[in-house]
Design a protein around this motif. Structure first.
Motif, PDB file in Angstrom:
ATOM      1  N   ALA A 134      -3.316   2.017  10.903  1.00  0.00           N
ATOM      2  CA  ALA A 134      -2.836   2.333   9.652  1.00  0.00           C
ATOM      3  C   ALA A 134      -1.408   2.134   9.292  1.00  0.00           C
ATOM      4  CB  ALA A 134      -3.509   3.556   8.895  1.00  0.00           C
ATOM      5  N   ALA A 135      -0.601   2.990  10.348  1.00  0.00           N
ATOM      6  CA  ALA A 135       0.680   2.908  10.427  1.00  0.00           C
ATOM      7  C   ALA A 135       1.396   1.813  10.643  1.00  0.00           C
ATOM      8  CB  ALA A 135       1.308   4.209  11.404  1.00  0.00           C
ATOM      9  N   ALA A 136       0.751   0.838  11.747  1.00  0.00           N
ATOM     10  CA  ALA A 136       1.364  -0.685  11.944  1.00  0.00           C
ATOM     11  C   ALA A 136       1.101  -1.647  10.843  1.00  0.00           C
ATOM     12  CB  ALA A 136       0.370  -0.976  13.011  1.00  0.00           C
ATOM     13  N   TYR A 137       0.384  -1.283   9.772  1.00  0.00           N
ATOM     14  CA  TYR A 137       0.017  -2.215   8.781  1.00  0.00           C
ATOM     15  C   TYR A 137       0.544  -1.828   7.465  1.00  0.00           C
ATOM     16  CZ  TYR A 137      -2.303  -5.058  12.267  1.00  0.00           C
ATOM     17  OH  TYR A 137      -2.649  -5.827  13.440  1.00  0.00           O
ATOM     18  N   GLY A 138       0.961  -0.542   7.419  1.00  0.00           N
ATOM     19  CA  GLY A 138       1.463   0.032   6.214  1.00  0.00           C
ATOM     20  C   GLY A 138       0.397   0.425   5.212  1.00  0.00           C
ATOM     21  N   VAL A 139      -0.583   0.958   5.759  1.00  0.00           N
ATOM     22  CA  VAL A 139      -1.601   1.376   4.885  1.00  0.00           C
ATOM     23  C   VAL A 139      -2.067   2.834   5.244  1.00  0.00           C
ATOM     24  CG1 VAL A 139      -2.614  -1.046   4.303  1.00  0.00           C
ATOM     25  CG2 VAL A 139      -3.678   0.476   6.234  1.00  0.00           C
ATOM     26  N   ASP A 140      -3.094   3.323   4.282  1.00  0.00           N
ATOM     27  CA  ASP A 140      -3.528   4.732   4.551  1.00  0.00           C
ATOM     28  C   ASP A 140      -4.790   4.587   5.566  1.00  0.00           C
ATOM     29  OD1 ASP A 140      -1.753   5.821   2.857  1.00  0.00           O
ATOM     30  OD2 ASP A 140      -3.082   5.502   1.138  1.00  0.00           O
ATOM     31  N   VAL A 141      -5.114   5.628   6.095  1.00  0.00           N
ATOM     32  CA  VAL A 141      -6.180   5.816   7.101  1.00  0.00           C
ATOM     33  C   VAL A 141      -7.277   5.510   6.312  1.00  0.00           C
ATOM     34  CG1 VAL A 141      -7.559   7.304   8.633  1.00  0.00           C
ATOM     35  CG2 VAL A 141      -5.071   7.223   8.951  1.00  0.00           C
ATOM     36  N   SER A 142      -7.389   6.167   5.164  1.00  0.00           N
ATOM     37  CA  SER A 142      -8.701   5.961   4.347  1.00  0.00           C
ATOM     38  C   SER A 142      -8.858   4.525   3.821  1.00  0.00           C
ATOM     39  CB  SER A 142      -8.757   6.787   3.120  1.00  0.00           C
ATOM     40  OG  SER A 142      -7.303   6.242   2.222  1.00  0.00           O
ATOM     41  N   THR A 143      -7.916   3.798   3.783  1.00  0.00           N
ATOM     42  CA  THR A 143      -8.192   2.489   3.627  1.00  0.00           C
ATOM     43  C   THR A 143      -8.745   1.604   4.809  1.00  0.00           C
ATOM     44  OG1 THR A 143      -6.193   2.309   1.905  1.00  0.00           O
ATOM     45  CG2 THR A 143      -6.877   0.165   3.112  1.00  0.00           C
ATOM     46  N   VAL A 144      -8.166   1.928   5.992  1.00  0.00           N
ATOM     47  CA  VAL A 144      -8.782   1.229   7.301  1.00  0.00           C
ATOM     48  C   VAL A 144     -10.144   1.617   7.244  1.00  0.00           C
ATOM     49  CG1 VAL A 144      -8.436   1.581   9.770  1.00  0.00           C
ATOM     50  CG2 VAL A 144      -6.638   1.336   8.356  1.00  0.00           C
ATOM     51  N   LEU A 145     -10.542   2.880   7.239  1.00  0.00           N
ATOM     52  CA  LEU A 145     -11.849   3.346   7.188  1.00  0.00           C
ATOM     53  C   LEU A 145     -12.827   2.850   6.145  1.00  0.00           C
ATOM     54  CD1 LEU A 145     -11.218   6.667   8.986  1.00  0.00           C
ATOM     55  CD2 LEU A 145     -11.897   4.481   9.960  1.00  0.00           C
ATOM     56  N   GLY A 146     -12.399   3.154   5.005  1.00  0.00           N
ATOM     57  CA  GLY A 146     -13.243   2.983   3.706  1.00  0.00           C
ATOM     58  C   GLY A 146     -13.386   1.427   3.643  1.00  0.00           C
ATOM     59  N   PHE A 147     -12.366   0.601   3.676  1.00  0.00           N
ATOM     60  CA  PHE A 147     -12.456  -0.487   3.403  1.00  0.00           C
ATOM     61  C   PHE A 147     -13.414  -1.480   4.379  1.00  0.00           C
ATOM     62  CE2 PHE A 147     -11.783  -5.342   3.401  1.00  0.00           C
ATOM     63  CZ  PHE A 147     -11.405  -5.478   1.916  1.00  0.00           C
ATOM     64  N   LEU A 173       6.856  -3.907  10.273  1.00  0.00           N
ATOM     65  CA  LEU A 173       7.252  -3.882  11.568  1.00  0.00           C
ATOM     66  C   LEU A 173       6.511  -2.779  12.430  1.00  0.00           C
ATOM     67  CD1 LEU A 173      11.143  -4.070  11.355  1.00  0.00           C
ATOM     68  CD2 LEU A 173       9.535  -5.974  11.649  1.00  0.00           C
ATOM     69  N   LYS A 174       6.635  -2.612  13.744  1.00  0.00           N
ATOM     70  CA  LYS A 174       6.014  -1.560  14.561  1.00  0.00           C
ATOM     71  C   LYS A 174       6.531  -0.134  14.075  1.00  0.00           C
ATOM     72  CE  LYS A 174       3.422  -4.469  16.800  1.00  0.00           C
ATOM     73  NZ  LYS A 174       2.104  -4.369  16.699  1.00  0.00           N
ATOM     74  N   THR A 175       7.523  -0.342  13.686  1.00  0.00           N
ATOM     75  CA  THR A 175       8.309   1.226  13.213  1.00  0.00           C
ATOM     76  C   THR A 175       7.736   1.602  11.975  1.00  0.00           C
ATOM     77  OG1 THR A 175      10.044  -0.119  12.141  1.00  0.00           O
ATOM     78  CG2 THR A 175      10.404   0.374  14.453  1.00  0.00           C
ATOM     79  N   GLY A 176       6.961   0.699  11.341  1.00  0.00           N
ATOM     80  CA  GLY A 176       6.626   1.238  10.091  1.00  0.00           C
ATOM     81  C   GLY A 176       7.431   0.838   8.760  1.00  0.00           C
ATOM     82  N   ALA A 177       8.367   0.244   8.959  1.00  0.00           N
ATOM     83  CA  ALA A 177       9.409  -0.029   8.017  1.00  0.00           C
ATOM     84  C   ALA A 177       9.031  -1.569   7.633  1.00  0.00           C
ATOM     85  CB  ALA A 177      10.964  -0.530   8.436  1.00  0.00           C
ATOM     86  N   PRO A 178       9.015  -1.997   6.163  1.00  0.00           N
ATOM     87  CA  PRO A 178       8.658  -3.369   5.747  1.00  0.00           C
ATOM     88  C   PRO A 178       9.355  -4.390   6.388  1.00  0.00           C
ATOM     89  CG  PRO A 178       9.107  -1.883   3.678  1.00  0.00           C
ATOM     90  CD  PRO A 178       9.552  -1.137   5.228  1.00  0.00           C
ATOM     91  N   ALA A 179       8.506  -5.281   6.883  1.00  0.00           N
ATOM     92  CA  ALA A 179       9.166  -6.470   7.723  1.00  0.00           C
ATOM     93  C   ALA A 179      10.130  -7.309   6.843  1.00  0.00           C
ATOM     94  CB  ALA A 179       8.220  -7.263   8.537  1.00  0.00           C
ATOM     95  N   ASP A 180       9.404  -7.710   5.486  1.00  0.00           N
ATOM     96  CA  ASP A 180      10.222  -8.835   4.920  1.00  0.00           C
ATOM     97  C   ASP A 180      10.486  -8.113   3.429  1.00  0.00           C
ATOM     98  OD1 ASP A 180       9.871 -10.397   6.535  1.00  0.00           O
ATOM     99  OD2 ASP A 180       7.681 -11.185   5.894  1.00  0.00           O
TER     100      ASP A 180
END
Length: 317
Positions: A134-147, A173-180
């Motif tokens: 979830a952190a790597a893609y900038g979403v919530d855990v609930s999104t990863v599991l729920g979707f 980015l891997k840091t959690g900051a927006p890449a673009d």
């Protein structure tokens, strides 16, 4: 006597009718407006008729719900990243993102994983957790599991998941900051306002080497600028190479958040180190004329699986 009895009973009934309202107010409904009773009324977007009967049915969806399962697409003869992207309404960079190690040209029969919505298809690796993905893609855990319709114990290595990503924000980015953060999903000009003096593709310029069956082929885009002009990242990612390379001279390579490799060549010096995360618009070096170059300029090149690829329009050039 019978006549008198009838009169007495009638008087009693009349008296009851006269006095029942004050003593039993709740036994009668309040006065209704005739037009409202006939035409019904609206309550919460639902039309009501007499006695609160629904006379206008609620809207029922007629289109099928969007599938959350990854799409498996076999490459057909003549397919390109762009043509497949148009078919599924996905930017071609998203196709590369969901298929690490993809090489060009596409080979007929090769399976491609595609996300059914803007996002990425990922395979869970050993050590991954719902929180880390979830952190790597900038979403919530609930999104990863729920979707994906799974629970925590079902998040296991080898699981193939779809991670929806807001296209207005793009990947992290891997840091959690927006890449673009400047132009999500787009390549910005590495030297804002610079003129493109040589495009990608076949050329008559004899300095360029042969490639792809052409006698001379330019594998990137050249931007004219004076020596020492700052160069910024066209898209965010991690620095995967920095230093001198024969043809490129001093160069920086950034493996961006979609898995594409950006090459910035002929620099006078670099401003980043290998392993460093850089956001879109972050300074990575300075214009020079090192390597195979006949004047100060930037050679910007994009690679997919080691194959030079046309980056398309650069925002701000």
């Amino acid at each position: 006597m019978s006549h008198a009895l009838v009169l007495a009973i009638a008087g009693a009934i009349s008296g009851y009718a006269t006095f029942d309202r004050p003593f039993f107010p709740s036994s009668h409904a309040p006065t209704l407006n005739a037009s409202a009773a006939d035409e019904g009324d609206a309550l919460g977007g639902v039309s009501l008729g007499r006695d609160s009967v629904i006379i206008k049915p609620l809207a029922i969806p007629t289109k099928p719900l969007v599938s959350h399962a990854p799409i498996l697409r076999l490459v057909a003869q003549g397919d390109t990243l762009e043509s497949i992207g148009r078919q599924f309404n996905l930017p071609w960079r998203y196709i590369v993102w969901s298929n690490p190690g993809l090489r060009l040209p596409l080979t007929a029969g090769r399976p491609l994983k595609l996300a059914p919505v803007p996002g990425v298809v990922v395979t869970v690796k050993k050590g991954d957790t719902p929180a880390s993905v979830a952190a790597a893609y900038g979403v919530d855990v609930s999104t990863v599991l729920g979707f994906n319709g799974i629970r925590g114990p079902e998040f296991t290595p080898g699981s193939v998941l779809v991670i929806p990503v807001d296209p207005a924000q793009g990947p992290n980015l891997k840091t959690g900051a927006p890449a673009d953060p400047i132009d999500p999903g787009q390549f910005m000009c590495p030297i804002p306002g610079a003129k493109i003096i040589q495009p990608f593709g076949p050329t008559s310029f004899a300095v360029e080497p042969s490639y792809g069956g052409y006698l001379h082929f330019h594998t990137g885009i050249d931007l004219l600028a004076e020596s020492g002009t700052p160069i910024v990242a066209a898209a965010g990612g991690r620095v995967s190479a920095a230093g001198y390379a024969d043809y490129y001279g001093i160069r920086v390579e950034v493996t961006d958040s979609f898995g594409l490799v950006e090459v910035y060549a002929h620099m006078s010096q670099t401003a980043v180190a290998v392993g460093q995360d850089v956001q879109q618009g972050g300074k990575i070096g300075y214009v020079g004329s090192t390597g195979l170059s006949i004047g100060s300029h930037l050679h910007f090149q994009l690679g997919v699986g080691g194959i030079p690829t046309d980056p398309g329009p650069l925002i701000g050039c």
